[in-house]
Design an enzyme around this catalytic site. Structure first.
Site, PDB file in Angstrom:
ATOM      1  N   GLY A  10      -2.245 -41.183  -3.304  1.00 42.22           N
ATOM      2  CA  GLY A  10      -2.092 -41.917  -2.219  1.00 42.22           C
ATOM      3  C   GLY A  10      -3.629 -42.886  -2.075  1.00 42.22           C
ATOM      4  CG  ASP A  37       7.770 -31.284  -3.092  1.00 38.70           C
ATOM      5  OD1 ASP A  37       7.616 -31.963  -1.987  1.00 38.70           O
ATOM      6  OD2 ASP A  37       9.204 -31.449  -3.334  1.00 38.70           O
ATOM      7  CE1 TYR A  62      10.339 -42.964   2.701  1.00 36.57           C
ATOM      8  CE2 TYR A  62       9.585 -44.038   4.932  1.00 36.57           C
ATOM      9  CZ  TYR A  62      10.654 -43.742   3.469  1.00 36.57           C
ATOM     10  OH  TYR A  62      11.479 -44.975   3.530  1.00 36.57           O
ATOM     11  CB  THR A  63       2.967 -44.798   4.379  1.00 35.52           C
ATOM     12  OG1 THR A  63       2.872 -45.159   3.052  1.00 35.52           O
ATOM     13  CG2 THR A  63       2.109 -43.329   4.702  1.00 35.52           C
ATOM     14  CE1 TYR A 126       4.219 -43.433   8.628  1.00 31.50           C
ATOM     15  CE2 TYR A 126       3.756 -44.995  10.373  1.00 31.50           C
ATOM     16  CZ  TYR A 126       3.110 -44.160   9.471  1.00 31.50           C
ATOM     17  OH  TYR A 126       2.061 -43.836   9.142  1.00 31.50           O
TER      18      TYR A 126
END
Length: 283
Positions: A10, A37, A62-63, A126
Site C-alpha cells: 500500500g 494475511d 480496506y480503503t 468504511y
C-alpha cells in the site's frame, strides 16, 4: 529493534520503506498480504514467531470507500477482524501495535477541527469498520497507538493526486468537489511521524499509549487540492468547482474533517509541514 509493517504494497507501507534506509538502527520487515494475511489469526502468529517484532505498524486496510457500501463483509474482515487478530497477537508476544485509522470515523458536522476525544459518528460502511477496528484494539491491547489521518496521497499506490495527474493527461477539463473540507496528508510525512514514535524511549511510550491525530497542517477543499496539484506540476487545465450534490457517491463523505494535531505535536514534538508545502516534495 524489529518493526513489522503490514500492508507493505500500500502507499503508506511503500512510503515507510522509501525512508527506512535513513534509520539503520531499525530492522524493518515489510509484509504484503501474500506473506501476512491479517485476517488469518494463525498466519499472524506464525509471522510474529518468525520475525520477533518489537513493534507492528498496521497499514493494511480496506480503503475502497464506495465499494465498501456493497462489500460490507470484506470491509469488516480486513478493517475489524484483521486489527483484532493483530491486537491479540501483539498481546501474546508483548508487541506494541501502531494502527492507522481515518477521519471518516467522524460525520463532518463539526465546524472546528476534530480532537482525539470528540465523539465519532461514521456515515459510511468504511468509516464504521475503521471505528470498529479501533474499538477492538482498545478492548484487547493496552500497548497501542491509533493514528487517525486524512486524505493520504504520495508518489506510491493509488490516490487523489495520482488520479488528478492521470485525468489531466486524458481530458481538457475537470469538475472537482469544493464543499468537502479536510487536509491532504503526504504519506512520507506520516511515515516519518510513525518512525518518530517507534524511536521514542520505551518507558516514555508506556505512559503515552492511545489515539493521536496526524495530517499535514492547514485545510482545503478537494477543488483547492486539485488546483494546487496542477499548479505545482505546471499543468494547464480547465477546472470547475462543483457541490457534492453534483457528484453523488455510494458512500457519504464528511463535510468537514480537519484534524487537530495538538496532541501529537506536544507529546512527540512532531514538526508538521503545511499541506501545500509538503505537496511540492512529490513533484
Amino acid at each position: 529493534m524489529v518493526v513489522l509493517v503490514t500492508g507493505a504494497n500500500g502507499q503508506l507501507g511503500q512510503a515507510i520503506e522509501f525512508i527506512s534506509g535513513n534509520y539503520p538502527e531499525i530492522n524493518f520487515v515489510f509484509c504484503d498480504s501474500s506473506e501476512l494475511d491479517i485476517t488469518n489469526k494463525e498466519n499472524c502468529r506464525e509471522t510474529f514467531i518468525k520475525y520477533k517484532p518489537n513493534f507492528c505498524i498496521n497499514t493494511a486496510a480496506y480503503t475502497a470507500v464506495d465499494k465498501a457500501e456493497s462489500e460490507t463483509q470484506k470491509a469488516h474482515l480486513i478493517n475489524v477482524i484483521g486489527p483484532t487478530n493483530l491486537a491479540e497477537t501483539c498481546k501474546e508476544h508483548e508487541v506494541v501495535l501502531i494502527h492507522i485509522s481515518t477521519d471518516f470515523i467522524f460525520d463532518g458536522n463539526q465546524t472546528k477541527p476534530y480532537t482525539e476525544t470528540d465523539n465519532p459518528n461514521p456515515t459510511s460502511v468504511y468509516g464504521q469498520t475503521k471505528l470498529d477496528g479501533e474499538k477492538a484494539i482498545q478492548k484487547i491491547l493496552k500497548q497501542h497507538f491509533i493514528i487517525r489521518t486524512s486524505w493520504v496521497y504520495s508518489q506510491f499506490g493509488n490516490n487523489f493526486m495520482k488520479t488528478m495527474l492521470r485525468l489531466s493527461s486524458e481530458r481538457d477539463s475537470l469538475s472537482v468537489v469544493n464543499d468537502q473540507i479536510g487536509t491532504p496528508t503526504n504519506a512520507v510525512d506520516l511515515a516519518e511521524a510513525l518512525i518518530k514514535i517507534v524511536s521514542s524511549n520505551f518507558q516514555f511510550l508506556t505512559s503515552n499509549f492511545g489515539i493521536y491525530n496526524f495530517s499535514n497542517e492547514g485545510h482545503c477543499s478537494w477543488y483547492d487540492f486539485a488546483k494546487k496539484i496542477f499548479e505545482i506540476n505546471n499543468i494547464k487545465i480547465d477546472i470547475t468547482p462543483i457541490p457534492t450534490s453534483s457528484y453523488p457517491t455510494p458512500a457519504k463523505r464528511p463535510t468537514q474533517s480537519v484534524l487537530d494535531k495538538t496532541k501529537i505535536k506536544l507529546v512527540f514534538c512532531v514538526i508538521i509541514d503545511c499541506w501545500d508545502e509538503s505537496l511540492k516534495k512529490t513533484k
